[in-house]
Design a protein around this motif. Structure first.
Motif, PDB file in Angstrom:
ATOM      1  N   GLN A 337       0.963   1.374   0.096  1.00 45.71           N
ATOM      2  CA  GLN A 337       0.643   1.786   1.458  1.00 45.71           C
ATOM      3  C   GLN A 337       0.992   3.251   1.642  1.00 45.71           C
ATOM      4  N   GLY A 338       0.167   3.959   2.378  1.00 43.88           N
ATOM      5  CA  GLY A 338       0.450   5.358   2.637  1.00 43.88           C
ATOM      6  C   GLY A 338      -0.587   5.978   3.559  1.00 43.88           C
ATOM      7  N   ILE A 339      -0.436   7.281   3.783  1.00 45.66           N
ATOM      8  CA  ILE A 339      -1.333   8.019   4.683  1.00 45.66           C
ATOM      9  C   ILE A 339      -2.010   9.135   3.897  1.00 45.66           C
ATOM     10  N   PHE A 340      -3.342   9.186   4.000  1.00 46.90           N
ATOM     11  CA  PHE A 340      -4.123  10.251   3.379  1.00 46.90           C
ATOM     12  C   PHE A 340      -4.685  11.168   4.460  1.00 46.90           C
ATOM     13  N   GLN A 341      -4.832  12.438   4.107  1.00 47.04           N
ATOM     14  CA  GLN A 341      -5.661  13.316   4.923  1.00 47.04           C
ATOM     15  C   GLN A 341      -6.951  13.543   4.148  1.00 47.04           C
ATOM     16  N   ASN A 342      -8.057  13.012   4.655  1.00 48.15           N
ATOM     17  CA  ASN A 342      -9.352  13.105   4.006  1.00 48.15           C
ATOM     18  C   ASN A 342     -10.321  13.921   4.846  1.00 48.15           C
ATOM     19  N   ARG A 343     -11.525  14.038   4.360  1.00 51.22           N
ATOM     20  CA  ARG A 343     -12.542  14.751   5.130  1.00 51.22           C
ATOM     21  C   ARG A 343     -13.824  13.928   5.159  1.00 51.22           C
ATOM     22  N   LYS A 344     -14.531  14.048   6.273  1.00 52.21           N
ATOM     23  CA  LYS A 344     -15.794  13.344   6.427  1.00 52.21           C
ATOM     24  C   LYS A 344     -16.907  14.102   5.708  1.00 52.21           C
ATOM     25  N   LYS A 345     -18.086  13.505   5.718  1.00 50.72           N
ATOM     26  CA  LYS A 345     -19.227  14.138   5.059  1.00 50.72           C
ATOM     27  C   LYS A 345     -19.517  15.514   5.654  1.00 50.72           C
ATOM     28  N   ASN A 346     -19.300  15.665   6.969  1.00 55.50           N
ATOM     29  CA  ASN A 346     -19.573  16.947   7.624  1.00 55.50           C
ATOM     30  C   ASN A 346     -18.430  17.950   7.465  1.00 55.50           C
ATOM     31  N   GLY A 347     -17.408  17.581   6.676  1.00 51.27           N
ATOM     32  CA  GLY A 347     -16.294  18.488   6.425  1.00 51.27           C
ATOM     33  C   GLY A 347     -15.137  18.341   7.391  1.00 51.27           C
ATOM     34  N   GLN A 348     -15.305  17.548   8.436  1.00 47.75           N
ATOM     35  CA  GLN A 348     -14.231  17.381   9.435  1.00 47.75           C
ATOM     36  C   GLN A 348     -13.068  16.595   8.834  1.00 47.75           C
ATOM     37  N   PRO A 349     -11.851  17.115   8.929  1.00 43.15           N
ATOM     38  CA  PRO A 349     -10.705  16.380   8.386  1.00 43.15           C
ATOM     39  C   PRO A 349     -10.316  15.210   9.294  1.00 43.15           C
ATOM     40  N   TYR A 350      -9.757  14.203   8.694  1.00 50.29           N
ATOM     41  CA  TYR A 350      -9.231  13.073   9.468  1.00 50.29           C
ATOM     42  C   TYR A 350      -8.088  12.438   8.689  1.00 50.29           C
ATOM     43  N   TRP A 351      -7.246  11.721   9.397  1.00 44.89           N
ATOM     44  CA  TRP A 351      -6.103  11.033   8.793  1.00 44.89           C
ATOM     45  C   TRP A 351      -6.389   9.543   8.726  1.00 44.89           C
ATOM     46  N   GLU A 352      -5.988   8.915   7.632  1.00 45.33           N
ATOM     47  CA  GLU A 352      -6.197   7.475   7.509  1.00 45.33           C
ATOM     48  C   GLU A 352      -4.954   6.794   6.947  1.00 45.33           C
ATOM     49  N   GLN A 353      -4.660   5.640   7.521  1.00 42.97           N
ATOM     50  CA  GLN A 353      -3.607   4.762   6.997  1.00 42.97           C
ATOM     51  C   GLN A 353      -4.277   3.845   5.990  1.00 42.97           C
ATOM     52  N   ALA A 354      -3.752   3.759   4.772  1.00 39.44           N
ATOM     53  CA  ALA A 354      -4.428   3.007   3.714  1.00 39.44           C
ATOM     54  C   ALA A 354      -3.486   1.999   3.063  1.00 39.44           C
ATOM     55  N   ILE A 355      -4.064   0.845   2.731  1.00 47.17           N
ATOM     56  CA  ILE A 355      -3.404  -0.137   1.871  1.00 47.17           C
ATOM     57  C   ILE A 355      -4.345  -0.343   0.683  1.00 47.17           C
ATOM     58  N   ILE A 356      -3.849  -0.120  -0.527  1.00 42.39           N
ATOM     59  CA  ILE A 356      -4.655  -0.282  -1.736  1.00 42.39           C
ATOM     60  C   ILE A 356      -4.029  -1.394  -2.568  1.00 42.39           C
ATOM     61  N   ALA A 357      -4.865  -2.344  -2.977  1.00 44.20           N
ATOM     62  CA  ALA A 357      -4.352  -3.493  -3.726  1.00 44.20           C
ATOM     63  C   ALA A 357      -5.253  -3.778  -4.922  1.00 44.20           C
ATOM     64  N   PRO A 358      -4.662  -4.232  -6.039  1.00 39.59           N
ATOM     65  CA  PRO A 358      -5.465  -4.614  -7.202  1.00 39.59           C
ATOM     66  C   PRO A 358      -5.994  -6.041  -7.036  1.00 39.59           C
ATOM     67  N   ILE A 359      -7.138  -6.320  -7.644  1.00 44.20           N
ATOM     68  CA  ILE A 359      -7.698  -7.667  -7.678  1.00 44.20           C
ATOM     69  C   ILE A 359      -7.819  -8.066  -9.145  1.00 44.20           C
ATOM     70  N   PHE A 360      -7.259  -9.218  -9.510  1.00 48.07           N
ATOM     71  CA  PHE A 360      -7.294  -9.680 -10.894  1.00 48.07           C
ATOM     72  C   PHE A 360      -8.212 -10.900 -11.010  1.00 48.07           C
ATOM     73  N   ASP A 361      -8.868 -11.052 -12.174  1.00 46.14           N
ATOM     74  CA  ASP A 361      -9.726 -12.211 -12.381  1.00 46.14           C
ATOM     75  C   ASP A 361      -8.876 -13.408 -12.792  1.00 46.14           C
ATOM     76  N   ASP A 362      -9.541 -14.534 -13.084  1.00 46.83           N
ATOM     77  CA  ASP A 362      -8.825 -15.771 -13.401  1.00 46.83           C
ATOM     78  C   ASP A 362      -8.004 -15.659 -14.680  1.00 46.83           C
ATOM     79  N   GLU A 363      -8.350 -14.705 -15.534  1.00 44.07           N
ATOM     80  CA  GLU A 363      -7.621 -14.531 -16.780  1.00 44.07           C
ATOM     81  C   GLU A 363      -6.527 -13.477 -16.668  1.00 44.07           C
ATOM     82  N   GLY A 364      -6.311 -12.984 -15.448  1.00 43.02           N
ATOM     83  CA  GLY A 364      -5.254 -12.009 -15.242  1.00 43.02           C
ATOM     84  C   GLY A 364      -5.634 -10.585 -15.577  1.00 43.02           C
ATOM     85  N   GLN A 365      -6.928 -10.334 -15.815  1.00 40.07           N
ATOM     86  CA  GLN A 365      -7.387  -8.986 -16.121  1.00 40.07           C
ATOM     87  C   GLN A 365      -7.742  -8.250 -14.833  1.00 40.07           C
TER      88      GLN A 365
END
Length: 553
Positions: A337-365
């Motif tokens: 979890q964390g906060i990014f400062q990104n930019r939109k397609k038109n170049g306008q900056p914006y702040w986003e709160q993000a949660i990034i999680a891995p997804i594993f298949d049935d074999e654990g890969q």
């Protein structure tokens, strides 16, 4: 008739010797399409056997399975790799029966081979069940009754000729009792009529009801378990002369699948319509899915984002994110979890709160990464504003008294640990009350703001400025000895004395400042003591006529 059925399904039937060599006695022509070998490689009596085409890594496993089969003959199912004439590898499913010759002749194995290289599990089960029709009558019963799908023959009058165990059990009857019954005796009339019309379409056209994915009729069926969803395929049943005499049907209960698909659809709809951005990527970071909110927030259309890397949103500014820690976390199977400062397609900056999680298949890969993101630009700016209000004096935008003392407390520890030289100045605008009384508090505020700006322009970024109260200010000068601090104090006094405050009516106001200077006597002396001496020196400057610098060491 059944050969046609199996050829449509691309299923190989075979008979071979009932020993470890499994010499080919009889095999269907579509073995050529499966393996690429042409006549007479698999012709009757050929020295070639089925084991010759099995992948070397699978041969030991197959020999063990055949050996167990010879010890205790039962229907068997094996899955292994074969090597074709072109050297290519394909997966096959081998299902059959060991058949001992009662008259003392050599035992045989009769079975089927199905190419499962590119087939899904549902397709595979259906082909296995359908292929059982190819086996001889004694083998048919044993294999067919082990199949959980419902298999049946019906004549042109819609009577059941033959059914398997699963068909009988689904309807709560014995096989013998169900065979010979008319469709209308089992199902409600309306449903029976619909089934009959479907059968009639197969009988009149002679065309199987199969489409390219092997699914064509998904219908509701009334069973002893109630209303169930089944996947049904039908084929015209022909006699030896080729005349259509009925229908072969295969029905498989897919209720659980249908219900699961409904749940997935609900989840898909929820994700699509969610006010939160959802991004899914491959392990290498290639975007494979974005939802509607992502398009609305970033300005990137879905077709523009798919195939790209999330770096298209990256704003080339330093943000306090430990990317190494981020990757260690998600590759370790944990959410980040964390906060990014990104930019939109038109170049306008914006702040986003993000949660990034891995997804594993049935074999654990590792299969995918999913990012759940929310545009918090307004909230972030509000938080920044609140943080500034907590730390800063609203009028002058320097540290307020509380924050100045908190920061000095932290700095003092560092100064002592790192042996940093420092000095303290206390400053007070002379005769400030007269400015307020003569021109009003609004003009007094302008004077305070102007004074703070003079201080900011003269000191370094590493120095600390605070408004202690009213017209009193404190400045901590880092990395400054006595001479350096004294020169700074004099420069500040001169800059203030040279400044002018011009009012809208043309009036020019000039003011001065009294400054007290002090340094710590020992490395561990509390900064409050140094500040107190600087304050005493400042009042001494006022008492001595103002607009001067006094020292208290």
């Amino acid at each position: 008739m059944i050969d046609q059925f199996l050829n449509n399904l691309q299923i190989v039937t075979y008979r071979c010797s009932g020993d470890q060599q499994r010499r080919v006695l009889e095999i269907s022509d579509n073995i050529k399409a499966l393996t690429g070998y042409q006549d007479p490689y698999f012709s009757s009596g050929s020295p070639n056997d089925l084991d010759r085409i099995i992948h070397p890594d699978d041969q030991s496993k197959i020999r063990q399975a055949i050996s167990a089969q010879l010890q205790k003959p039962t229907p068997f199912t094996l899955e292994y790799r074969i090597i074709g004439a072109d050297g290519g590898v394909r997966w096959v499913l081998d299902q059959g029966l060991y058949k001992a010759d009662g008259s003392g002749g050599d035992p045989e194995i009769a079975g089927i081979l199905i190419d499962v290289t590119e087939k899904n599990e549902q397709d595979l089960r259906r082909k296995v069940w359908q292929a059982a029709c190819r086996l001889a009558a004694d083998q048919f019963e044993a294999i067919l009754d082990h199949i959980p799908g419902m298999i049946y023959y019906k004549d042109r009058e819609n009577r059941f000729i033959r059914v398997n165990k699963a068909m009988a059990e689904e309807h709560g009857q014995a096989k013998a009792a169900l065979e010979g019954q008319h469709l209308s005796a089992i199902y409600p009339l309306e449903l029976a009529e619909r089934y009959y019309q479907d059968d009639l379409a197969v009988i009149e056209s002679g065309e199987p009801r199969l489409n390219i994915v092997g699914l064509n009729i998904v219908e509701k069926l009334v069973t002893k378990q109630g209303l169930r969803w089944v996947d049904t395929s039908k084929l015209a049943f022909r006699d030896d002369a080729g005349e259509i005499i009925g229908v072969i049907g295969m029905s498989f209960d897919i209720t659980d699948r249908i219900e699961a698909e409904k749940k997935v659809k609900v989840l898909q709809t929820a994700i699509e319509q969610s006010p939160i951005m959802v991004v899914i990527t491959d392990p290498d970071g290639t975007i494979t899915y974005v939802n509607n909110t992502f398009e609305a927030v970033t300005g990137y259309r879905r077709d523009e984002a798919l195939g790209q890397n999330p770096r298209i949103l990256k704003l080339n500014r330093d943000v306090a994110i430990d990317y190494q820690k981020l990757w260690e976390t998600i590759l370790g199977g944990q959410d980040w979890q964390g906060i990014f400062q990104n930019r939109k397609k038109n170049g306008q900056p914006y702040w986003e709160q993000a949660i990034i999680a891995p997804i594993f298949d049935d074999e654990g890969q590792l299969y995918k990464f999913i990012g759940i993101k929310q545009d918090i630009t307004e909230e972030y700016h509000n938080r920044q504003l609140l943080a500034r209000l907590y730390q800063e004096d609203v009028l002058t935008q320097v540290y307020n008294r509380r924050s100045f003392f908190e920061q000095m407390g932290r700095n003092a520890i560092r100064y002592q640990t790192d042996a940093v030289k420092w000095a303290m100045l206390m400053l007070d605008i002379d005769l400030f009350k007269q400015i307020n009384d003569s021109y009003g508090h609004a003009v007094g505020d302008q004077a305070l703001w102007g004074f703070a700006e003079i201080c900011k322009k003269n000191v370094r970024k590493t120095d600390l400025i605070g408004r202690i109260g009213g017209e009193e200010f404190a400045i901590c000068l880092e990395h400054s000895d006595f001479e350096e601090a004294l020169q700074m104090a004099k420069r500040l006094r001169e800059s203030v004395a040279a400044s002018e405050l011009r009012l809208d009516n043309g009036t020019v106001i000039k003011y001065t400042v009294s400054i007290g200077l002090s340094l710590p006597r020992t490395a561990d002396e509390p900064f409050e003591e140094v500040l107190k001496r600087a304050d005493t020196a400042m009042y001494s400057a006022k008492n001595k006529g103002r607009n001067r610098v006094e020292i208290s060491l």
